[in-house]
Design a protein around this motif. Structure first.
Motif, mmCIF file in Angstrom:
data_model
loop_
_atom_site.group_PDB
_atom_site.id
_atom_site.type_symbol
_atom_site.label_atom_id
_atom_site.label_comp_id
_atom_site.label_asym_id
_atom_site.label_seq_id
_atom_site.Cartn_x
_atom_site.Cartn_y
_atom_site.Cartn_z
ATOM 1 N N LYS A 39 -28.697 -63.611 -21.537
ATOM 2 C CA LYS A 39 -29.221 -64.958 -21.328
ATOM 3 C C LYS A 39 -30.237 -64.962 -20.187
ATOM 4 C CE LYS A 39 -27.145 -69.436 -21.824
ATOM 5 N NZ LYS A 39 -27.366 -69.418 -23.226
ATOM 6 N N MET A 40 -31.243 -65.830 -20.328
ATOM 7 C CA MET A 40 -32.221 -66.069 -19.269
ATOM 8 C C MET A 40 -32.179 -67.556 -18.935
ATOM 9 S SD MET A 40 -36.370 -65.685 -19.298
ATOM 10 C CE MET A 40 -36.383 -63.918 -19.365
ATOM 11 N N THR A 41 -32.125 -67.862 -17.639
ATOM 12 C CA THR A 41 -32.127 -69.262 -17.184
ATOM 13 C C THR A 41 -33.087 -69.401 -16.013
ATOM 14 O OG1 THR A 41 -30.280 -68.850 -15.669
ATOM 15 C CG2 THR A 41 -29.717 -69.665 -17.867
ATOM 16 N N ASN A 42 -33.559 -70.639 -15.773
ATOM 17 C CA ASN A 42 -34.371 -70.878 -14.581
ATOM 18 C C ASN A 42 -34.097 -72.266 -14.013
ATOM 19 O OD1 ASN A 42 -36.094 -72.842 -15.764
ATOM 20 N ND2 ASN A 42 -37.593 -71.299 -16.387
ATOM 21 N N THR A 43 -34.670 -72.528 -12.838
ATOM 22 C CA THR A 43 -34.411 -73.780 -12.121
ATOM 23 C C THR A 43 -35.114 -74.986 -12.736
ATOM 24 O OG1 THR A 43 -36.188 -73.196 -10.575
ATOM 25 C CG2 THR A 43 -33.927 -72.679 -9.908
ATOM 26 N N THR A 97 -40.831 -71.133 -9.421
ATOM 27 C CA THR A 97 -39.625 -71.260 -10.228
ATOM 28 C C THR A 97 -38.759 -70.020 -10.046
ATOM 29 O OG1 THR A 97 -40.844 -72.527 -11.880
ATOM 30 C CG2 THR A 97 -38.746 -71.572 -12.584
ATOM 31 N N THR A 98 -37.461 -70.214 -9.835
ATOM 32 C CA THR A 98 -36.552 -69.074 -9.748
ATOM 33 C C THR A 98 -35.686 -69.040 -10.995
ATOM 34 O OG1 THR A 98 -34.896 -70.358 -8.541
ATOM 35 C CG2 THR A 98 -36.478 -69.100 -7.222
ATOM 36 N N GLY A 99 -35.183 -67.855 -11.290
ATOM 37 C CA GLY A 99 -34.363 -67.709 -12.482
ATOM 38 C C GLY A 99 -33.557 -66.433 -12.465
ATOM 39 N N SER A 100 -32.773 -66.278 -13.525
ATOM 40 C CA SER A 100 -31.926 -65.096 -13.669
ATOM 41 C C SER A 100 -31.957 -64.606 -15.103
ATOM 42 C CB SER A 100 -30.474 -65.423 -13.311
ATOM 43 O OG SER A 100 -30.355 -65.742 -11.952
ATOM 44 N N VAL A 137 -27.436 -41.380 -24.431
ATOM 45 C CA VAL A 137 -26.985 -42.178 -25.563
ATOM 46 C C VAL A 137 -25.528 -42.582 -25.347
ATOM 47 C CG1 VAL A 137 -26.557 -42.186 -28.052
ATOM 48 C CG2 VAL A 137 -28.625 -41.119 -27.148
ATOM 49 N N GLY A 138 -25.250 -43.860 -25.613
ATOM 50 C CA GLY A 138 -23.897 -44.385 -25.482
ATOM 51 C C GLY A 138 -23.611 -45.053 -24.151
ATOM 52 N N LYS A 139 -24.482 -44.850 -23.159
ATOM 53 C CA LYS A 139 -24.255 -45.444 -21.837
ATOM 54 C C LYS A 139 -24.398 -46.965 -21.916
ATOM 55 C CE LYS A 139 -25.361 -44.764 -17.016
ATOM 56 N NZ LYS A 139 -26.083 -43.902 -16.079
ATOM 57 N N LYS A 140 -23.487 -47.677 -21.221
ATOM 58 C CA LYS A 140 -23.502 -49.146 -21.198
ATOM 59 C C LYS A 140 -23.453 -49.627 -19.750
ATOM 60 C CE LYS A 140 -20.968 -49.576 -25.551
ATOM 61 N NZ LYS A 140 -19.795 -50.145 -26.218
ATOM 62 N N TRP A 141 -24.098 -50.776 -19.495
ATOM 63 C CA TRP A 141 -24.051 -51.407 -18.174
ATOM 64 C C TRP A 141 -24.510 -52.858 -18.305
ATOM 65 C CZ3 TRP A 141 -27.905 -48.269 -19.850
ATOM 66 C CH2 TRP A 141 -29.221 -48.693 -19.692
ATOM 67 N N THR A 142 -24.421 -53.606 -17.223
ATOM 68 C CA THR A 142 -24.934 -54.973 -17.192
ATOM 69 C C THR A 142 -26.205 -54.989 -16.355
ATOM 70 O OG1 THR A 142 -22.732 -55.918 -17.414
ATOM 71 C CG2 THR A 142 -24.436 -57.365 -16.526
ATOM 72 N N TYR A 143 -27.295 -55.480 -16.951
ATOM 73 C CA TYR A 143 -28.574 -55.611 -16.254
ATOM 74 C C TYR A 143 -28.653 -57.016 -15.677
ATOM 75 C CZ TYR A 143 -33.532 -56.697 -15.760
ATOM 76 O OH TYR A 143 -34.738 -57.132 -15.283
ATOM 77 N N GLU A 144 -29.009 -57.110 -14.395
ATOM 78 C CA GLU A 144 -29.192 -58.408 -13.738
ATOM 79 C C GLU A 144 -30.516 -58.421 -13.000
ATOM 80 O OE1 GLU A 144 -26.123 -60.050 -11.275
ATOM 81 O OE2 GLU A 144 -24.541 -59.129 -12.496
ATOM 82 N N ASP A 145 -31.296 -59.478 -13.209
ATOM 83 C CA ASP A 145 -32.547 -59.659 -12.484
ATOM 84 C C ASP A 145 -32.620 -61.113 -12.023
ATOM 85 O OD1 ASP A 145 -35.068 -59.220 -11.403
ATOM 86 O OD2 ASP A 145 -36.091 -59.643 -13.307
ATOM 87 N N HIS A 146 -32.734 -61.305 -10.722
ATOM 88 C CA HIS A 146 -32.895 -62.637 -10.138
ATOM 89 C C HIS A 146 -34.318 -62.678 -9.600
ATOM 90 C CE1 HIS A 146 -28.618 -63.139 -10.699
ATOM 91 N NE2 HIS A 146 -28.469 -61.930 -10.182
#
Length: 195
Positions: free
Chosen positions: A150-154, A117-120, A101-110
């Motif tokens: 945010k989620m984005t794609n090509t 279609t590619t995206g992030s 509990v309390g742990k923070k981070w940035t999640y990234e998936d490409h």
């Protein structure tokens, strides 16, 4: 004698608190945590604000043993479990181990979808609680993790995202997933678990 008892009581309280804190920290599952025949079944549904149903069904995963090796079987294929449980040391993964509990981070998936279609997906993640959570499959101690980003794609798609994962260490899986992408709501819930 009074001071010695007080010191022992204080040490005992620290040991008890330390054990309680340790119970709220969970490591990534290992191969030894899985058993042949384990099975998870989720139901899912995704609906737009206009009422258009874009997803509706069930998802099943099962552990099987083949020639002495464990595999995780999904609808489309079987994966060697040893590949799935490789230690994940990435600081940007879906679950940043150990969970607490309390742990923070940035999640990234490409990623790349079946149609090419590619995206992030890039989200700020935080573990907001660890407590008993009830879903159709039962009640389990679970972490609630919030992901915002945010989620984005090509193909020009771009959406703000707000996801909640409820992850149960005992089951080595999420038991509920709620995803909001602008006007789209997707909910997946565990309805069956068997060992």
């Amino acid at each position: 004698m009074r001071i010695q008892c007080s010191v022992l009581l204080t040490l005992s309280l620290f040991a008890t608190c330390g054990a309680a804190l340790a119970a709220d920290v969970n490591m990534q599952p290992t191969l030894a945590d899985y058993k042949d025949g384990e099975k998870w079944v989720w139901k899912y549904k995704g609906v737009t604000k206009a009422g258009e149903v874009r997803a509706d069904g069930k998802d099943t995963k099962k552990i099987i043993s083949k020639d002495g090796e464990l595999f995780m079987v999904t609808a489309s294929r079987a994966f060697p479990l040893s590949n799935i449980v490789k230690p994940d040391t990435s600081k940007t993964s879906r679950y940043n181990w150990p969970l607490q509990v309390g742990k923070k981070w940035t999640y990234e998936d490409h990623w790349q979808s079946d149609d090419g279609t590619t995206g992030s997906t890039i989200q700020d993640a935080e573990v907001i609680s660890y407590k008993a959570e009830t879903v159709e499959a039962g009640t389990f101690m679970a972490y609630t993790i919030q992901y915002k980003g945010k989620m984005t794609n090509t193909r020009g798609y771009s959406a703000n995202t707000d996801d909640i994962h409820v992850y149960a260490p005992e089951l080595k899986a999420f038991i509920k997933l709620t995803q909001v992408q602008d006007d789209y709501l997707y909910i997946e819930e565990l309805i069956e678990y068997s060992k």
